[in-house]
Design a protein around this motif. Sequence first.
Motif, PDB file in Angstrom:
ATOM      1  N   ASN A  57      -3.173  -1.319   6.205  1.00 39.90           N
ATOM      2  CA  ASN A  57      -2.781  -1.618   5.036  1.00 39.90           C
ATOM      3  C   ASN A  57      -1.390  -1.488   4.299  1.00 39.90           C
ATOM      4  N   SER A  96      -8.420   0.215  -0.289  1.00 42.64           N
ATOM      5  CA  SER A  96      -8.910   0.482   0.854  1.00 42.64           C
ATOM      6  C   SER A  96      -8.785  -0.344   1.992  1.00 42.64           C
ATOM      7  N   SER A  97      -9.210  -1.612   1.694  1.00 40.44           N
ATOM      8  CA  SER A  97      -9.179  -2.821   2.592  1.00 40.44           C
ATOM      9  C   SER A  97      -8.230  -3.811   2.719  1.00 40.44           C
ATOM     10  N   TYR A  98      -7.092  -3.589   1.984  1.00 40.83           N
ATOM     11  CA  TYR A  98      -5.894  -4.407   1.759  1.00 40.83           C
ATOM     12  C   TYR A  98      -5.836  -5.147   3.257  1.00 40.83           C
ATOM     13  N   GLY A 117      -7.394  -5.414   5.872  1.00 39.80           N
ATOM     14  CA  GLY A 117      -8.522  -6.296   6.628  1.00 39.80           C
ATOM     15  C   GLY A 117      -9.491  -5.613   7.200  1.00 39.80           C
ATOM     16  N   GLU A 118      -9.349  -4.151   7.214  1.00 36.62           N
ATOM     17  CA  GLU A 118     -10.386  -3.172   7.690  1.00 36.62           C
ATOM     18  C   GLU A 118     -10.403  -2.085   6.872  1.00 36.62           C
ATOM     19  N   GLU A 119     -11.716  -1.784   6.300  1.00 37.13           N
ATOM     20  CA  GLU A 119     -11.905  -0.702   5.343  1.00 37.13           C
ATOM     21  C   GLU A 119     -11.105   0.640   5.868  1.00 37.13           C
ATOM     22  N   GLY A 120     -10.244   1.197   5.125  1.00 36.93           N
ATOM     23  CA  GLY A 120      -9.891   2.681   5.231  1.00 36.93           C
ATOM     24  C   GLY A 120      -8.774   2.708   6.498  1.00 36.93           C
ATOM     25  N   ASN A 121      -8.307   1.431   6.952  1.00 36.84           N
ATOM     26  CA  ASN A 121      -7.323   1.383   7.709  1.00 36.84           C
ATOM     27  C   ASN A 121      -5.869   1.506   7.303  1.00 36.84           C
ATOM     28  N   HIS A 122      -5.174   2.778   7.286  1.00 37.42           N
ATOM     29  CA  HIS A 122      -4.222   2.940   6.302  1.00 37.42           C
ATOM     30  C   HIS A 122      -2.860   2.232   6.839  1.00 37.42           C
ATOM     31  N   GLU A 173     -22.235   1.626  -1.672  1.00 38.50           N
ATOM     32  CA  GLU A 173     -21.263   0.406  -1.679  1.00 38.50           C
ATOM     33  C   GLU A 173     -20.351   0.319  -2.610  1.00 38.50           C
ATOM     34  N   TYR A 215      -8.984  -3.083  -4.509  1.00 43.46           N
ATOM     35  CA  TYR A 215      -9.290  -3.252  -3.059  1.00 43.46           C
ATOM     36  C   TYR A 215      -8.334  -2.745  -2.118  1.00 43.46           C
TER      37      TYR A 215
END
Length: 202
Positions: free
Chosen positions: A106, A94-96, A98-103, A48, A92
């Motif tokens: 972002n 990678s989650s800018y 609203g969803e982790e890793g969703n380029h 984490e 932050y």
Amino acid sequence: MSLPPRSHAPRLVIATRNAHKTAEIRDVLGEDFEVLDATAFPDCPEIEEIGTTFLENARLKALGISRCLQGWVLSDDSGLEVDALDGAPGVYSSSYGGEEGNHALNNQRLMREMKGKSPRTARFRCTMVLARDGREEAHFSGTVEGHLIGEMRGSQGFGYDPLFIPDGHKKTFAELGPEIKSGLSHRARALRQAVDFLTQRG
Ligand code: IMP
């Protein structure tokens, strides 16, 4: 283009499950190291990223993964700092959206936030930690300065690459492609210091 590792090349495990990061690191290291990442060690825990700095997160990842395997582990924590947004998205990145890793999300948020804003200067920052047997051995960082454009261009790379033009170029990282990116990226700059360290340590 990555070369296959030499059969006796030392092994370096990258503390990530991000295939893009691993590929970029492999590109820079060529055949000098056998590069694996955390996907090759499914029993290692998911780390984490609860730190508030790149270094804190890089430490969490390197130490966490190095406790569950033998040999050198290298982590990469990285992100984009935008001057007109007071350094956001930063740690932050990678989650800018609203969803982790969703380029895609972002990049959409970044384009929205930057509409009509100046200056458009920004930088990618990468911090790497080298660890072994659950101990930090060294850390390194690299940056690449550049500016943001208003719409996405290019299809190579990952993350914010389609919006970022490095200084001295007219194309985005996503247009320039891996050969040029691996010559000047934040990741490549931190990585070369890590390689020098490992070479000196034999
Ligand atoms: P991390 O996995 O917490 O280090 O998050 C890194 C995030 O920063 C990625 O998900 C991207 O959004 C961004 N990022 C880091 N390095 C790059 C890069 O080389 N190109 C584009 N985006 C990057």
